[in-house]
Design an enzyme around this catalytic site. Structure first.
Site, PDB file in Angstrom:
ATOM      1  N   ILE A   1      -7.461   7.272  -1.170  1.00  0.00           N
ATOM      2  CA  ILE A   1      -7.224   5.833  -1.178  1.00  0.00           C
ATOM      3  C   ILE A   1      -7.980   5.292   0.024  1.00  0.00           C
ATOM      4  O   ILE A   1      -7.838   5.791   1.139  1.00  0.00           O
ATOM      5  CB  ILE A   1      -5.716   5.491  -1.115  1.00  0.00           C
ATOM      6  CG1 ILE A   1      -5.500   3.974  -1.047  1.00  0.00           C
ATOM      7  CG2 ILE A   1      -5.019   6.185   0.024  1.00  0.00           C
ATOM      8  CD1 ILE A   1      -4.032   3.563  -1.158  1.00  0.00           C
ATOM      9  N   SER A   2      -8.825   4.290  -0.201  1.00  0.00           N
ATOM     10  CA  SER A   2      -9.759   3.829   0.823  1.00  0.00           C
ATOM     11  C   SER A   2      -9.048   3.207   2.022  1.00  0.00           C
ATOM     12  O   SER A   2      -7.934   2.697   1.917  1.00  0.00           O
ATOM     13  CB  SER A   2     -10.736   2.813   0.235  1.00  0.00           C
ATOM     14  OG  SER A   2     -11.555   3.393  -0.741  1.00  0.00           O
ATOM     15  N   GLN A   3      -9.734   3.228   3.144  1.00  0.00           N
ATOM     16  CA  GLN A   3      -9.297   2.553   4.364  1.00  0.00           C
ATOM     17  C   GLN A   3      -9.045   1.076   4.055  1.00  0.00           C
ATOM     18  O   GLN A   3      -9.833   0.436   3.363  1.00  0.00           O
ATOM     19  CB  GLN A   3     -10.404   2.698   5.402  1.00  0.00           C
ATOM     20  CG  GLN A   3     -10.177   1.998   6.709  1.00  0.00           C
ATOM     21  CD  GLN A   3     -11.424   2.054   7.582  1.00  0.00           C
ATOM     22  OE1 GLN A   3     -12.478   2.521   7.146  1.00  0.00           O
ATOM     23  NE2 GLN A   3     -11.316   1.575   8.803  1.00  0.00           N
ATOM     24  N   PRO A   4      -7.953   0.503   4.551  1.00  0.00           N
ATOM     25  CA  PRO A   4      -7.649  -0.904   4.256  1.00  0.00           C
ATOM     26  C   PRO A   4      -8.802  -1.856   4.550  1.00  0.00           C
ATOM     27  O   PRO A   4      -9.067  -2.769   3.764  1.00  0.00           O
ATOM     28  CB  PRO A   4      -6.432  -1.189   5.137  1.00  0.00           C
ATOM     29  CG  PRO A   4      -5.756   0.130   5.278  1.00  0.00           C
ATOM     30  CD  PRO A   4      -6.869   1.133   5.331  1.00  0.00           C
TER      31      PRO A   4
ATOM     32  N   ARG B   1       0.823  -1.217   0.000  1.00  0.00           N
ATOM     33  CA  ARG B   1       0.000   0.000   0.000  1.00  0.00           C
ATOM     34  C   ARG B   1       0.857   1.267   0.000  1.00  0.00           C
ATOM     35  O   ARG B   1       0.466   2.290  -0.552  1.00  0.00           O
ATOM     36  CB  ARG B   1      -0.939  -0.012   1.206  1.00  0.00           C
ATOM     37  CG  ARG B   1      -2.034   1.061   1.177  1.00  0.00           C
ATOM     38  CD  ARG B   1      -3.047   0.805   2.288  1.00  0.00           C
ATOM     39  NE  ARG B   1      -4.195   1.702   2.201  1.00  0.00           N
ATOM     40  CZ  ARG B   1      -4.378   2.768   2.977  1.00  0.00           C
ATOM     41  NH1 ARG B   1      -3.454   3.085   3.889  1.00  0.00           N
ATOM     42  NH2 ARG B   1      -5.453   3.520   2.848  1.00  0.00           N
TER      43      ARG B   1
END
Length: 229
Positions: free
Chosen positions: A76-79, A50
Site C-alpha cells: 500500500i503506497s506511502q500516503p 487507511r
C-alpha cells in the site's frame, strides 16, 4: 450488562477518534506541508480510513510516512505518493478514471471519493477479492473492478479522463495512452530499480511527458506477453 456494552462502544469510538487524529496529523505533516494543495485531495486523504486497508500486523503504522506490505508481496503506497498522484490527475467530480493495480483498494477509495466513476484492474485474484470486499463495505457504488492484466487497460470503458498506474512497467504501455481522452492525464511509475514518477498529458498537439520525482513501486506483473484474463 448495559454498562459493559456502553463501555465497549465508547472504547471503539475512542479508537476511531484516535485514528482520525492520526489521519489529521498525517495530512498536515506528510501531505500539506510537502506542497499538496488541492483541497479535494486533502479532504479525502483526511476522510478515508487507511487503517482499514492495511494488514492487521501493521495497524500501528497505518498513518506512518512510508509504504506498507500487503498480501502477495505487494504494498500500500506511502500516503504522500497517493496524494501526489491523485493531485497530478487534476480530477473533477464528473470524471471517469482508470486505475491499474487495485491492490488493497485504498487508492481506489481515494479516487472514488472525488470522481464520478472508477474502473480498476487487478491481476492478482486474491487481492481483487479483498479489495472488492472493502470497497463494498464502505459503500463505493461508483467502482467497477476487473481481474486482469492492467498492461492492456480496460478498453470497454475508454476513453478515460485520468489513468493512474500503481505498479511500475519498464516502459509506458501504448494501450493506456490510446485509452486516454484528449485532455486527459496519465500518472505512472517507470523503471526497474531506479524508478521515476511520470505525468503524461494528451493534447491536440500530441503527448507531453513530465518527470515528477523518484519513487519505488512494485513491478507491474502484466505485460504484452502475459495474456489478459
Amino acid at each position: 450488562m448495559r454498562f459493559r456494552v456502553r463501555k465497549s462502544r465508547n472504547k471503539t469510538h475512542s479508537v476511531e477518534e484516535n485514528y482520525a487524529e492520526l489521519r489529521h496529523k498525517m495530512v498536515r505533516k506528510q501531505i500539506r506541508e510537502r506542497g499538496i494543495a488541492d483541497s479535494r485531495v486533502l479532504e479525502v486523504m483526511e476522510k478515508v480510513p487507511r487503517h482499514r486497508f492495511v494488514e492487521s500486523s501493521f495497524l500501528s503504522e497505518a498513518y506512518s510516512d512510508h509504504a506498507l506490505p500487503i498480501a502477495d508481496n505487494q504494498t500500500i503506497s506511502q500516503p504522500y505518493i497517493v496524494a501526489l498522484m491523485t493531485e497530478l490527475l487534476e480530477l473533477q467530480p464528473g470524471f471517469k478514471v482508470l486505475e491499474i493495480g487495485t491492490g488493497c483498494g485504498y487508492q481506489t477509495a481515494v479516487l472514488a471519493e472525488i470522481v464520478g466513476q472508477v474502473y480498476t484492474v487487478e491481476i492478482i485474484e486474491s487481492l481483487a477479492i479483498g479489495a472488492q470486499s472493502r470497497l463494498d463495505m464502505f459503500g463505493y457504488r461508483n467502482v467497477q473492478l476487473k481481474i486482469g492484466n492492467g498492461y492492456f487497460g480496460w478498453q470497454e470503458h475508454a476513453p478515460y479522463d485520468g489513468i493512474l498506474v500503481a505498479a511500475a512497467p519498464k516502459n509506458i504501455p501504448d494501450r493506456l495512452i490510446n485509452q486516454l481522452a484528449n485532455g486527459g492525464r496519465l500518472v505512472l511509475p517507470i523503471g526497474d530499480s531506479d524508478q521515476e514518477l511520470i505525468l503524461i498529458r494528451k493534447t491536440d498537439r500530441g503527448i507531453k511527458q513530465t518527470a515528477i520525482t523518484g519513487v519505488r513501486f512494485v513491478p507491474m506483473t502484466g505485460g504484452e506477453r502475459v495474456m489478459d484474463g
